[in-house]
Design an enzyme around this catalytic site. Structure first.
Site, PDB file in Angstrom:
ATOM      1  CE1 TYR A   1      -4.125   1.900   0.879  1.00 19.01           C
ATOM      2  CE2 TYR A   1      -2.705   3.040   2.461  1.00 19.01           C
ATOM      3  CZ  TYR A   1      -3.908   2.951   1.759  1.00 19.01           C
ATOM      4  OH  TYR A   1      -4.867   3.913   1.946  1.00 19.01           O
ATOM      5  CB  ALA A   2       3.908   2.208   1.950  1.00 17.45           C
TER       6      ALA A   2
ATOM      7  CB  ALA B   1      -0.022   1.425  -4.260  1.00 19.05           C
ATOM      8  CE  LYS B   2      -3.821   4.949  -1.184  1.00 19.25           C
ATOM      9  NZ  LYS B   2      -4.871   5.267  -2.189  1.00 19.25           N
TER      10      LYS B   2
HETATM   11  P1  NAP Z   1     -13.409   2.075   1.665  1.00 23.19           P
HETATM   12  O1  NAP Z   1     -14.439   2.491   2.650  1.00 23.19           O
HETATM   13  O2  NAP Z   1     -12.834   0.689   1.757  1.00 23.19           O
HETATM   14  O3  NAP Z   1     -13.996   2.325   0.190  1.00 23.19           O
HETATM   15  C1  NAP Z   1     -13.264   1.975  -0.943  1.00 23.19           C
HETATM   16  C2  NAP Z   1     -14.234   1.672  -2.060  1.00 23.19           C
HETATM   17  O4  NAP Z   1     -13.452   1.326  -3.224  1.00 23.19           O
HETATM   18  C3  NAP Z   1     -15.154   0.478  -1.769  1.00 23.19           C
HETATM   19  O5  NAP Z   1     -16.490   0.795  -2.066  1.00 23.19           O
HETATM   20  C4  NAP Z   1     -14.600  -0.601  -2.683  1.00 23.19           C
HETATM   21  O6  NAP Z   1     -15.567  -1.520  -3.155  1.00 23.19           O
HETATM   22  C5  NAP Z   1     -14.086   0.217  -3.851  1.00 23.19           C
HETATM   23  N1  NAP Z   1     -13.177  -0.548  -4.679  1.00 23.19           N
HETATM   24  C6  NAP Z   1     -12.223  -1.426  -4.283  1.00 23.19           C
HETATM   25  N2  NAP Z   1     -11.612  -1.977  -5.337  1.00 23.19           N
HETATM   26  C7  NAP Z   1     -12.189  -1.439  -6.439  1.00 23.19           C
HETATM   27  C8  NAP Z   1     -11.991  -1.626  -7.825  1.00 23.19           C
HETATM   28  N3  NAP Z   1     -11.069  -2.465  -8.297  1.00 23.19           N
HETATM   29  N4  NAP Z   1     -12.767  -0.926  -8.697  1.00 23.19           N
HETATM   30  C9  NAP Z   1     -13.713  -0.076  -8.233  1.00 23.19           C
HETATM   31  N5  NAP Z   1     -13.941   0.147  -6.926  1.00 23.19           N
HETATM   32  C10 NAP Z   1     -13.189  -0.540  -6.034  1.00 23.19           C
HETATM   33  O7  NAP Z   1     -12.128   3.035   1.688  1.00 23.19           O
HETATM   34  P2  NAP Z   1     -11.945   4.573   2.163  1.00 23.19           P
HETATM   35  O8  NAP Z   1     -11.389   4.536   3.532  1.00 23.19           O
HETATM   36  O9  NAP Z   1     -13.129   5.385   1.852  1.00 23.19           O
HETATM   37  O10 NAP Z   1     -10.714   4.984   1.221  1.00 23.19           O
HETATM   38  C11 NAP Z   1     -10.869   5.678  -0.017  1.00 23.19           C
HETATM   39  C12 NAP Z   1      -9.488   6.017  -0.575  1.00 23.19           C
HETATM   40  O11 NAP Z   1      -8.769   6.803   0.377  1.00 23.19           O
HETATM   41  C13 NAP Z   1      -8.623   4.791  -0.860  1.00 23.19           C
HETATM   42  O12 NAP Z   1      -7.835   5.021  -2.002  1.00 23.19           O
HETATM   43  C14 NAP Z   1      -7.754   4.710   0.367  1.00 23.19           C
HETATM   44  O13 NAP Z   1      -6.556   4.007   0.107  1.00 23.19           O
HETATM   45  C15 NAP Z   1      -7.531   6.183   0.662  1.00 23.19           C
HETATM   46  N6  NAP Z   1      -7.147   6.460   2.054  1.00 23.19           N
HETATM   47  C16 NAP Z   1      -7.975   6.139   3.092  1.00 23.19           C
HETATM   48  C17 NAP Z   1      -7.560   6.409   4.404  1.00 23.19           C
HETATM   49  C18 NAP Z   1      -8.411   6.091   5.603  1.00 23.19           C
HETATM   50  O14 NAP Z   1      -7.933   6.311   6.741  1.00 23.19           O
HETATM   51  N7  NAP Z   1      -9.634   5.614   5.463  1.00 23.19           N
HETATM   52  C19 NAP Z   1      -6.318   7.000   4.626  1.00 23.19           C
HETATM   53  C20 NAP Z   1      -5.510   7.305   3.541  1.00 23.19           C
HETATM   54  C21 NAP Z   1      -5.937   7.035   2.256  1.00 23.19           C
HETATM   55  P3  NAP Z   1     -15.811  -2.934  -2.406  1.00 23.19           P
HETATM   56  O15 NAP Z   1     -16.536  -2.613  -1.172  1.00 23.19           O
HETATM   57  O16 NAP Z   1     -16.634  -3.723  -3.368  1.00 23.19           O
HETATM   58  O17 NAP Z   1     -14.443  -3.508  -2.155  1.00 23.19           O
END
Ligand code: NAP
Length: 253
Positions: free
Chosen positions: A154-155, A157-158
């Site tokens: 993940y690190a 990719a980000k």
């Molecule tokens: P989340 O609640 O897990 O939501 C991610 C969404 O992406 C889910 O609906 C998931 O669908 C969908 N997804 C996964 N794989 C996919 C694919 N191949 N094609 C289309 N959709 C896909 O995550 P979040 O916390 O809101 O995070 C959103 C973004 O912010 C991500 O990029 C994450 O890495 C980044 N981020 C989050 C945090 C945090 O603390 N939450 C911190 C830093 C960065 P499914 O449910 O079907 O898997």
């Protein structure tokens, strides 16, 4: 008087969490919003919330890492909503493990969604932005880009998304297109709930512990990120490009 049609924004992974909050915010800002997630049925809640608030939305099922599904999704959005000129690459997954236990599949899936997904989506959308001589790309990075135990995949990719963002800014700037990245810290979503569960931690205790280490003394919420996306996408942010903003309640948490 004829009204100018709303500009079209695409938010990936917008069935829930940060993506859903961002889709709602961009709709409130006046965009018609395409809500992409793996399963089209899962987009219904976000689409319904946008429509209930008087906005326009289209739910589309696609795996952002699959070139055919991406092309079909973008073609459909262009035909049904209009040319997409805003793209928020938000879809994400985690497959955390210490390096010695990380499987090839864990590595590949994280690269597939974050890196290949953002590349394919941006490549498919850029021609609409170039044609319009106006566009906005916002990529979701993370504080994990600075290194995080248990997240070699993940690190990587980000951090990669930050290089991707800066390169887009260089290549697309002359067409009126900006590209920026947001690196969130701890945001309360299903993703971080899954992390707490994997660590065997009670969610409320986990949030309190994380909040105690954050200078603004609270965990982040999806709307914190949606607000920053709204800024990058705004008309007035046209001179801001190739930047990474850490939205973490402090410099590095
Ligand atoms: P989340 O609640 O897990 O939501 C991610 C969404 O992406 C889910 O609906 C998931 O669908 C969908 N997804 C996964 N794989 C996919 C694919 N191949 N094609 C289309 N959709 C896909 O995550 P979040 O916390 O809101 O995070 C959103 C973004 O912010 C991500 O990029 C994450 O890495 C980044 N981020 C989050 C945090 C945090 O603390 N939450 C911190 C830093 C960065 P499914 O449910 O079907 O898997």
């Amino acid at each position: 008087m004829t009204q100018t049609p709303a500009r079209v924004a695409i938010v990936t992974g917008a069935a829930r969490g940060i993506g859903a909050a961002t889709a709602l915010r961009l709709a409130a800002d006046g965009f018609a919003v395409a809500v992409i997630d793996l399963d089209e049925a899962a987009t219904a809640a976000t689409v319904g919330a946008i429509e209930a608030a008087g906005g326009r939305a289209l739910g589309v099922g696609a795996d952002v890492g699959d070139p055919e599904q991406v092309q079909a999704a973008v073609d459909r959005i262009a035909a049904e909503l209009g040319p997409p000129v805003v793209l928020v690459n938000n879809a994400g997954v985690t497959r955390d493990n210490l390096l010695f236990k990380m499987t090839d599949a864990d590595w590949d899936l994280v690269m597939h969604v974050h890196l290949r997904g953002s590349f394919l989506m941006t490549r498919a959308c850029q021609r609409y932005m170039v044609d319009a001589k106006w566009g906005r790309v916002v990529n979701l990075s993370s504080t994990s880009a600075l290194g995080n135990r248990g997240q070699a995949n993940y690190a990587t990719a980000k951090a990669g998304l930050q290089g991707f963002t800066k390169t887009l800014a260089l290549e697309l700037g002359k067409f009126g297109v900006t590209a920026n990245a947001i690196a969130p810290g701890f945001i309360q979503t299903e993703m971080t709930k899954a992390t707490a569960e994997r660590l065997g931690r009670d969610w409320d205790e986990y949030v309190a512990e994380r909040a105690a280490a954050i200078p603004v003394a609270r965990g982040g919420v999806p709307e914190d990120i949606a607000h920053t996306v709204s800024f990058f996408v705004s008309e007035g942010a046209g001179f801001v490009s190739g930047q990474v903003v850490y939205v973490a309640g402090g410099p590095r948490t």
